[in-house]
Design a protein around this motif. Structure first.
Motif, PDB file in Angstrom:
ATOM      1  N   VAL A   3     -28.314  -9.639  29.918  1.00 55.24           N
ATOM      2  CA  VAL A   3     -28.623  -9.234  28.546  1.00 55.24           C
ATOM      3  C   VAL A   3     -27.384  -8.568  27.945  1.00 55.24           C
ATOM      4  O   VAL A   3     -26.801  -7.663  28.549  1.00 55.24           O
ATOM      5  N   THR A   4     -26.982  -9.045  26.783  1.00 54.56           N
ATOM      6  CA  THR A   4     -25.795  -8.479  26.128  1.00 54.56           C
ATOM      7  C   THR A   4     -26.183  -7.505  25.016  1.00 54.56           C
ATOM      8  O   THR A   4     -25.402  -6.635  24.665  1.00 54.56           O
ATOM      9  N   HIS A   5     -27.395  -7.679  24.443  1.00 52.65           N
ATOM     10  CA  HIS A   5     -27.808  -6.854  23.309  1.00 52.65           C
ATOM     11  C   HIS A   5     -29.252  -6.395  23.494  1.00 52.65           C
ATOM     12  O   HIS A   5     -30.151  -7.245  23.630  1.00 52.65           O
ATOM     13  N   VAL A   6     -29.442  -5.090  23.504  1.00 52.94           N
ATOM     14  CA  VAL A   6     -30.782  -4.525  23.598  1.00 52.94           C
ATOM     15  C   VAL A   6     -31.172  -4.019  22.209  1.00 52.94           C
ATOM     16  O   VAL A   6     -30.464  -3.201  21.627  1.00 52.94           O
ATOM     17  N   VAL A   7     -32.276  -4.549  21.692  1.00 54.87           N
ATOM     18  CA  VAL A   7     -32.800  -4.099  20.396  1.00 54.87           C
ATOM     19  C   VAL A   7     -34.228  -3.663  20.669  1.00 54.87           C
ATOM     20  O   VAL A   7     -35.046  -4.447  21.154  1.00 54.87           O
ATOM     21  N   ARG A   8     -34.537  -2.396  20.403  1.00 54.24           N
ATOM     22  CA  ARG A   8     -35.868  -1.871  20.736  1.00 54.24           C
ATOM     23  C   ARG A   8     -36.150  -0.636  19.892  1.00 54.24           C
ATOM     24  O   ARG A   8     -35.326  -0.217  19.089  1.00 54.24           O
ATOM     25  N   GLY A   9     -37.315  -0.013  20.113  1.00 56.19           N
ATOM     26  CA  GLY A   9     -37.725   1.125  19.311  1.00 56.19           C
ATOM     27  C   GLY A   9     -36.957   2.395  19.668  1.00 56.19           C
ATOM     28  O   GLY A   9     -36.529   2.581  20.817  1.00 56.19           O
ATOM     29  N   ALA A  10     -36.811   3.267  18.668  1.00 57.30           N
ATOM     30  CA  ALA A  10     -36.022   4.489  18.863  1.00 57.30           C
ATOM     31  C   ALA A  10     -36.685   5.479  19.824  1.00 57.30           C
ATOM     32  O   ALA A  10     -36.058   6.450  20.237  1.00 57.30           O
ATOM     33  N   ASP A  11     -37.941   5.224  20.210  1.00 58.06           N
ATOM     34  CA  ASP A  11     -38.541   6.089  21.230  1.00 58.06           C
ATOM     35  C   ASP A  11     -37.821   5.920  22.563  1.00 58.06           C
ATOM     36  O   ASP A  11     -37.949   6.765  23.443  1.00 58.06           O
ATOM     37  N   LEU A  12     -37.046   4.841  22.712  1.00 58.92           N
ATOM     38  CA  LEU A  12     -36.333   4.615  23.968  1.00 58.92           C
ATOM     39  C   LEU A  12     -34.879   5.076  23.908  1.00 58.92           C
ATOM     40  O   LEU A  12     -34.147   4.941  24.877  1.00 58.92           O
ATOM     41  N   LEU A  13     -34.509   5.661  22.779  1.00 56.02           N
ATOM     42  CA  LEU A  13     -33.141   6.168  22.623  1.00 56.02           C
ATOM     43  C   LEU A  13     -32.823   7.183  23.726  1.00 56.02           C
ATOM     44  O   LEU A  13     -31.754   7.180  24.313  1.00 56.02           O
ATOM     45  N   GLU A  14     -33.793   8.029  24.022  1.00 53.17           N
ATOM     46  CA  GLU A  14     -33.549   9.084  25.021  1.00 53.17           C
ATOM     47  C   GLU A  14     -33.537   8.539  26.448  1.00 53.17           C
ATOM     48  O   GLU A  14     -33.219   9.274  27.369  1.00 53.17           O
ATOM     49  N   SER A  15     -33.855   7.278  26.639  1.00 50.69           N
ATOM     50  CA  SER A  15     -33.742   6.666  27.969  1.00 50.69           C
ATOM     51  C   SER A  15     -32.374   6.015  28.159  1.00 50.69           C
ATOM     52  O   SER A  15     -31.989   5.698  29.284  1.00 50.69           O
ATOM     53  N   THR A  16     -31.681   5.787  27.058  1.00 49.06           N
ATOM     54  CA  THR A  16     -30.480   4.948  27.117  1.00 49.06           C
ATOM     55  C   THR A  16     -29.370   5.571  27.959  1.00 49.06           C
ATOM     56  O   THR A  16     -28.719   4.873  28.736  1.00 49.06           O
ATOM     57  N   ALA A  17     -29.172   6.881  27.848  1.00 51.98           N
ATOM     58  CA  ALA A  17     -28.097   7.507  28.630  1.00 51.98           C
ATOM     59  C   ALA A  17     -28.371   7.334  30.130  1.00 51.98           C
ATOM     60  O   ALA A  17     -27.455   7.053  30.910  1.00 51.98           O
ATOM     61  N   ARG A  18     -29.620   7.491  30.526  1.00 53.47           N
ATOM     62  CA  ARG A  18     -29.961   7.283  31.941  1.00 53.47           C
ATOM     63  C   ARG A  18     -29.656   5.854  32.369  1.00 53.47           C
ATOM     64  O   ARG A  18     -29.157   5.590  33.452  1.00 53.47           O
ATOM     65  N   GLN A  19     -29.962   4.932  31.472  1.00 49.75           N
ATOM     66  CA  GLN A  19     -29.738   3.522  31.814  1.00 49.75           C
ATOM     67  C   GLN A  19     -28.238   3.216  31.914  1.00 49.75           C
ATOM     68  O   GLN A  19     -27.796   2.494  32.798  1.00 49.75           O
ATOM     69  N   ILE A  20     -27.460   3.829  31.024  1.00 50.97           N
ATOM     70  CA  ILE A  20     -26.002   3.611  31.083  1.00 50.97           C
ATOM     71  C   ILE A  20     -25.436   4.233  32.367  1.00 50.97           C
ATOM     72  O   ILE A  20     -24.578   3.644  33.029  1.00 50.97           O
ATOM     73  N   ALA A  21     -25.946   5.404  32.746  1.00 49.10           N
ATOM     74  CA  ALA A  21     -25.473   6.037  33.986  1.00 49.10           C
ATOM     75  C   ALA A  21     -25.751   5.114  35.178  1.00 49.10           C
ATOM     76  O   ALA A  21     -24.896   4.927  36.053  1.00 49.10           O
ATOM     77  N   LEU A  22     -26.917   4.505  35.206  1.00 51.19           N
ATOM     78  CA  LEU A  22     -27.253   3.579  36.298  1.00 51.19           C
ATOM     79  C   LEU A  22     -26.348   2.345  36.265  1.00 51.19           C
ATOM     80  O   LEU A  22     -25.890   1.865  37.300  1.00 51.19           O
ATOM     81  N   GLN A  23     -26.084   1.836  35.049  1.00 49.70           N
ATOM     82  CA  GLN A  23     -25.193   0.663  34.937  1.00 49.70           C
ATOM     83  C   GLN A  23     -23.814   0.999  35.499  1.00 49.70           C
ATOM     84  O   GLN A  23     -23.195   0.198  36.197  1.00 49.70           O
ATOM     85  N   GLN A  24     -23.347   2.210  35.203  1.00 52.25           N
ATOM     86  CA  GLN A  24     -22.016   2.589  35.676  1.00 52.25           C
ATOM     87  C   GLN A  24     -21.991   2.677  37.206  1.00 52.25           C
ATOM     88  O   GLN A  24     -21.055   2.215  37.847  1.00 52.25           O
ATOM     89  N   LEU A  25     -23.043   3.247  37.786  1.00 50.68           N
ATOM     90  CA  LEU A  25     -23.082   3.359  39.249  1.00 50.68           C
ATOM     91  C   LEU A  25     -23.226   1.994  39.913  1.00 50.68           C
ATOM     92  O   LEU A  25     -22.693   1.752  40.993  1.00 50.68           O
ATOM     93  N   LEU A  26     -23.966   1.105  39.254  1.00 50.22           N
ATOM     94  CA  LEU A  26     -24.167  -0.240  39.817  1.00 50.22           C
ATOM     95  C   LEU A  26     -23.016  -1.186  39.469  1.00 50.22           C
ATOM     96  O   LEU A  26     -22.990  -2.331  39.914  1.00 50.22           O
ATOM     97  N   LYS A  27     -22.096  -0.694  38.637  1.00 48.52           N
ATOM     98  CA  LYS A  27     -20.940  -1.485  38.193  1.00 48.52           C
ATOM     99  C   LYS A  27     -21.377  -2.798  37.521  1.00 48.52           C
ATOM    100  O   LYS A  27     -20.880  -3.879  37.819  1.00 48.52           O
ATOM    101  N   VAL A  28     -22.344  -2.659  36.616  1.00 44.93           N
ATOM    102  CA  VAL A  28     -22.767  -3.817  35.806  1.00 44.93           C
ATOM    103  C   VAL A  28     -22.452  -3.486  34.345  1.00 44.93           C
ATOM    104  O   VAL A  28     -22.323  -2.311  33.984  1.00 44.93           O
ATOM    105  N   PRO A  29     -22.304  -4.504  33.496  1.00 52.80           N
ATOM    106  CA  PRO A  29     -21.934  -4.231  32.098  1.00 52.80           C
ATOM    107  C   PRO A  29     -23.014  -3.452  31.346  1.00 52.80           C
ATOM    108  O   PRO A  29     -24.199  -3.577  31.652  1.00 52.80           O
ATOM    109  N   THR A  30     -22.567  -2.680  30.372  1.00 47.81           N
ATOM    110  CA  THR A  30     -23.499  -1.988  29.470  1.00 47.81           C
ATOM    111  C   THR A  30     -23.690  -2.860  28.237  1.00 47.81           C
ATOM    112  O   THR A  30     -22.715  -3.229  27.580  1.00 47.81           O
ATOM    113  N   PRO A  31     -24.945  -3.227  27.915  1.00 48.44           N
ATOM    114  CA  PRO A  31     -25.177  -4.024  26.701  1.00 48.44           C
ATOM    115  C   PRO A  31     -24.903  -3.191  25.447  1.00 48.44           C
ATOM    116  O   PRO A  31     -24.767  -1.969  25.529  1.00 48.44           O
TER     117      PRO A  31
END
Ligand code: GLU
Length: 291
Positions: free
Chosen positions: A194-222
């Motif tokens: 997935v290159t682009h995530v489009v979703r509701g702003a209620d998930l905005l506060e989850s995004t930093a956690r998801q980016i942290a996981l992407q960085q640890l897993l060494k996968v791209p951040t959409p």
């Protein structure tokens, strides 16, 4: 870049006016980019999944003219993927024996959304006699540059969050044995490219956690785009719990026009068919977010 976007509903009830806005935004972004739009049923939280809801959502999307490119995937059938991601995160993970009540009672501080920030009780090992309940990711300490997550949201603008301040060490595997949403969504977005995530702003506060996981897993951040959530007269997010009703599947164009208006899209003359609606909405979305 080949664009891949997705709509990832949790099957906790039928599609309603609020979830339609998120579905439509992700669909329009994919079509305006001439990309792929995939649908992923997020039924990993099996305790919350409502029988028949996923099928209902899939059929409603079809009635509303939104057809997924490729097969629809179901999180409940992809557990080995989450197991593998968890194994790769092993060096950063520890068992936690705390109950929800103990964490709430410790009241070290509250996250911006009012949730208790995990105080780190089990970070350096379980206390004697404690059994592991959940498994948590050790987030970098406050002063560590890796703790500060920044991203540029295509709707909300620049966002910065320090995970130590906002959530603390967060759960990857829950006490009831299910994989946490944060882990599953990151593993899936990476696996499905997935290159682009489009979703509701209620998930905005989850995004930093998801980016942290992407960085640890060494996968791209959409790229992320969080659309405003639809609220009821009391200002509550529209959901089954706050009284949202299922969409009228026999009148898709009207509901779509309203959803587009909630996204601030001015369509000009009223569309008379699904095709007219899509042509107009894709063009307006594209001018605003793509061209
Ligand atoms: N399954 C989540 C929900 O329905 C959305 C997940 C996502 O888009 O990342 O709220």
């Amino acid at each position: 870049m080949s664009y891949v976007g997705r709509f990832a509903p949790s099957p906790t009830g039928p599609l309603h006016a609020g979830s339609l806005v998120a579905a439509l935004a992700s669909y329009l972004d994919a079509r305006a980019h001439r990309g792929r739009w995939i649908v992923r049923i997020e039924d990993i939280d099996e305790a919350r999944a409502v029988p028949g809801a996923a099928q209902d959502i899939i059929e409603t999307l079809a009635d509303f003219g939104m057809h997924a490119d490729g097969e629809i995937v179901w999180q409940s059938r992809r557990k080995p993927l989450y197991e593998a991601a968890f194994a790769r995160l092993e060096p950063h993970v520890y068992p936690c024996g705390c109950t929800r009540k103990e964490i709430a009672d410790s009241r070290v501080s509250l996250a911006p959304d009012g949730a208790a920030i995990y105080p780190g009780t089990c970070r350096h090992g379980l206390a004697p006699g404690r059994q592991p309940r959940a498994w948590r990711l050790r987030v970098p300490d406050r002063g560590d540059p890796a703790a500060a997550i920044r991203f540029d949201d295509r709707w909300q603008g620049p966002i910065g969050e320090n995970l130590a301040d906002s959530v603390g060490d967060f759960v990857l595997k829950r006490a009831d044995g299910f994989w946490a949403y944060q882990l599953a969504v990151v593993a899936d977005d990476a696996d499905q490219q997935v290159t682009h995530v489009v979703r509701g702003a209620d998930l905005l506060e989850s995004t930093a956690r998801q980016i942290a996981l992407q960085q640890l897993l060494k996968v791209p951040t959409p790229r992320y785009l969080h659309v405003p959530v639809v609220v009821n007269e009391l200002g509550e997010k529209l959901s089954k719990q706050t009284g949202a009703v299922a969409l009228d599947r026999s009148r898709p164009v009207e509901a779509l026009v309203l959803a587009a208006r909630r996204l601030g899209l001015e369509l000009g003359t009223a569309p008379r068919s699904l095709q007219e609606f899509q042509d107009a909405a894709v063009a307006v979305w594209g001018r605003r977010f793509v061209d």
